[in-house]
Write an enzyme that holds these catalytic residues in place. Structure first.
Site, PDB file in Angstrom:
ATOM      1  N   GLY A  13       0.563  -1.396  -0.262  1.00 22.31           N
ATOM      2  CA  GLY A  13      -0.064  -0.111   0.035  1.00 22.31           C
ATOM      3  C   GLY A  13       0.592   1.243  -0.581  1.00 22.31           C
ATOM      4  O   GLY A  13       0.244   2.386   0.539  1.00 22.31           O
ATOM      5  N   ASN A  15       1.220   2.911  -2.652  1.00 22.56           N
ATOM      6  CA  ASN A  15       1.256   3.894  -3.548  1.00 22.56           C
ATOM      7  C   ASN A  15      -0.771   5.091  -2.875  1.00 22.56           C
ATOM      8  O   ASN A  15      -0.901   5.686  -2.604  1.00 22.56           O
ATOM      9  CB  ASN A  15       0.448   3.619  -4.486  1.00 22.56           C
ATOM     10  CG  ASN A  15       1.272   3.280  -5.886  1.00 22.56           C
ATOM     11  OD1 ASN A  15       2.042   4.933  -6.749  1.00 22.56           O
ATOM     12  ND2 ASN A  15       2.749   2.385  -5.965  1.00 22.56           N
ATOM     13  N   ILE A  94      -7.860  -9.446 -11.887  1.00 23.00           N
ATOM     14  CA  ILE A  94      -7.929  -8.552 -12.748  1.00 23.00           C
ATOM     15  C   ILE A  94      -9.964  -8.405 -12.337  1.00 23.00           C
ATOM     16  O   ILE A  94     -10.344  -9.384 -11.924  1.00 23.00           O
ATOM     17  CB  ILE A  94      -7.908  -9.977 -13.577  1.00 23.00           C
ATOM     18  CG1 ILE A  94      -6.915  -9.918 -13.873  1.00 23.00           C
ATOM     19  CG2 ILE A  94      -8.831  -9.153 -14.753  1.00 23.00           C
ATOM     20  CD1 ILE A  94      -6.220 -10.224 -15.321  1.00 23.00           C
ATOM     21  N   HIS A 111       0.226   1.261 -13.628  1.00 23.71           N
ATOM     22  CA  HIS A 111       1.404  -0.249 -13.893  1.00 23.71           C
ATOM     23  C   HIS A 111       3.242   0.155 -13.613  1.00 23.71           C
ATOM     24  O   HIS A 111       3.029   1.033 -14.242  1.00 23.71           O
ATOM     25  CB  HIS A 111       0.901  -0.677 -15.462  1.00 23.71           C
ATOM     26  CG  HIS A 111       1.792  -1.437 -15.514  1.00 23.71           C
ATOM     27  ND1 HIS A 111       1.415  -3.002 -15.085  1.00 23.71           N
ATOM     28  CD2 HIS A 111       2.508  -2.562 -16.501  1.00 23.71           C
ATOM     29  CE1 HIS A 111       1.873  -4.253 -15.727  1.00 23.71           C
ATOM     30  NE2 HIS A 111       2.249  -3.162 -16.812  1.00 23.71           N
ATOM     31  N   GLN A 175       8.042   7.469  -9.031  1.00 26.37           N
ATOM     32  CA  GLN A 175       7.717   8.369  -9.692  1.00 26.37           C
ATOM     33  C   GLN A 175       6.085   7.987  -9.972  1.00 26.37           C
ATOM     34  O   GLN A 175       5.167   8.990  -9.739  1.00 26.37           O
ATOM     35  CB  GLN A 175       7.728   8.465 -10.943  1.00 26.37           C
ATOM     36  CG  GLN A 175       9.620   8.725 -11.019  1.00 26.37           C
ATOM     37  CD  GLN A 175       9.301   9.915 -10.961  1.00 26.37           C
ATOM     38  OE1 GLN A 175       8.676  10.740 -11.329  1.00 26.37           O
ATOM     39  NE2 GLN A 175      10.606  10.563 -10.013  1.00 26.37           N
TER      40      GLN A 175
HETATM   41  C1  GRF Z   1       3.250  -1.197  -8.151  1.00 29.80           C
HETATM   42  O1  GRF Z   1       4.778  -1.005  -8.438  1.00 29.80           O
HETATM   43  C2  GRF Z   1       2.340  -0.571  -8.411  1.00 29.80           C
HETATM   44  O2  GRF Z   1       2.787  -0.487  -9.895  1.00 29.80           O
HETATM   45  C3  GRF Z   1       1.598  -2.421  -9.150  1.00 29.80           C
HETATM   46  O3  GRF Z   1       1.935  -2.894  -7.787  1.00 29.80           O
HETATM   47  C4  GRF Z   1       2.828  -2.284  -6.647  1.00 29.80           C
HETATM   48  C5  GRF Z   1       1.938  -2.226  -5.417  1.00 29.80           C
HETATM   49  O4  GRF Z   1       2.859  -1.226  -5.019  1.00 29.80           O
HETATM   50  N1  GRF Z   1       0.270  -2.310  -9.519  1.00 29.80           N
HETATM   51  P1  GRF Z   1       1.992  -0.470  -3.532  1.00 29.80           P
HETATM   52  O5  GRF Z   1       1.181  -1.593  -2.964  1.00 29.80           O
HETATM   53  O6  GRF Z   1       1.619   0.390  -3.831  1.00 29.80           O
HETATM   54  O7  GRF Z   1       2.998  -0.528  -2.080  1.00 29.80           O
END
Ligand code: GRF
Length: 202
Positions: A13, A15, A94, A111, A175
């Site tokens: 988590g 992001n 998905i 992604h 990024q």
């Molecule tokens: C990230 O690299 C994202 O691009 C991919 O899964 C990973 C998730 O990381 N879809 P986090 O759980 O947000 O740390």
């Protein structure tokens, strides 16, 4: 008016955290994460939600008699929280057609590659192994395919001679934490228009 966001997660988590932080510091105005939904009971993302007073809901995919039943439960939860935007943040499933239809062009994903290169799992490793000189990340709306939906934002990073798969992944992640909040902000400000594959930003 506050735009209601639901974030779907499966893991650490980071992001999610960057979006929480950017709402709290005012970069993303007029938006609130109402709920974090996880398909894994032990996802660290659920703790992050809890730390910020956000409801965290674990929905067990094995408890609803298959994918359709599971997603029906997810949809019920999204509706319960009056969700207007669904943000996938490390959500390892998905999305099925019922959910996509209910939230057409209102589900975003990030992604860790410059799509359409390196779709699917372990995108950073795919890019590293391929020997590309430029890697990056993509925020896109989710459609019926895997990592195929209309592209909202992309950011590139260099691949350096001394890189390992991990150092490259870290550079990309840095990024990700910038462009995901940026994309959410654009959505909240109603500045994204989707026309077929093209997303224009006003
Ligand atoms: C990230 O690299 C994202 O691009 C991919 O899964 C990973 C998730 O990381 N879809 P986090 O759980 O947000 O740390």
């Amino acid at each position: 008016m506050t735009l209601n966001i639901a974030v779907l997660v499966s893991g650490r988590g980071s992001n999610l955290q960057s979006i929480i932080d950017n709402i709290e510091n005012g970069y993303i105005p007029d938006a609130a994460i109402k709920v974090v939904v996880s398909d894994k009971g032990d996802a660290y993302a659920l703790e992050r939600a809890n730390d910020h007073g956000i409801d965290g809901v674990f929905i067990d995919p094995s408890a609803f008699g298959g994918k359709k039943g599971y997603e029906k439960e997810v949809l019920k939860t999204l509706e319960k929280y009056d969700t207007e935007l669904v943000v996938l943040a490390g959500y390892m499933r998905i999305i099925g057609s019922d959910l996509i239809e209910a939230y057409r062009n209102r589900i975003m994903n990030i992604h860790p590659a410059l799509l359409p290169s390196f779709m699917g799992l372990h995108a950073q490793k795919q890019a590293f192994d391929y020997g590309v000189k430029v890697a990056g990340c993509t925020v896109h709306f989710v459609d019926e395919g895997m990592d195929t939906g209309p592209i909202i934002l992309q950011r590139s990073v260099p691949v350096l001679e001394e890189d390992t798969e991990d150092t490259l992944a870290d550079r990309i992640l840095e990024q990700e934490h910038k462009i995901y909040p940026e994309a959410v902000k654009l959505f909240v400000e109603d500045r994204l228009k989707v026309d077929g594959r093209k997303v224009s930003i006003s």
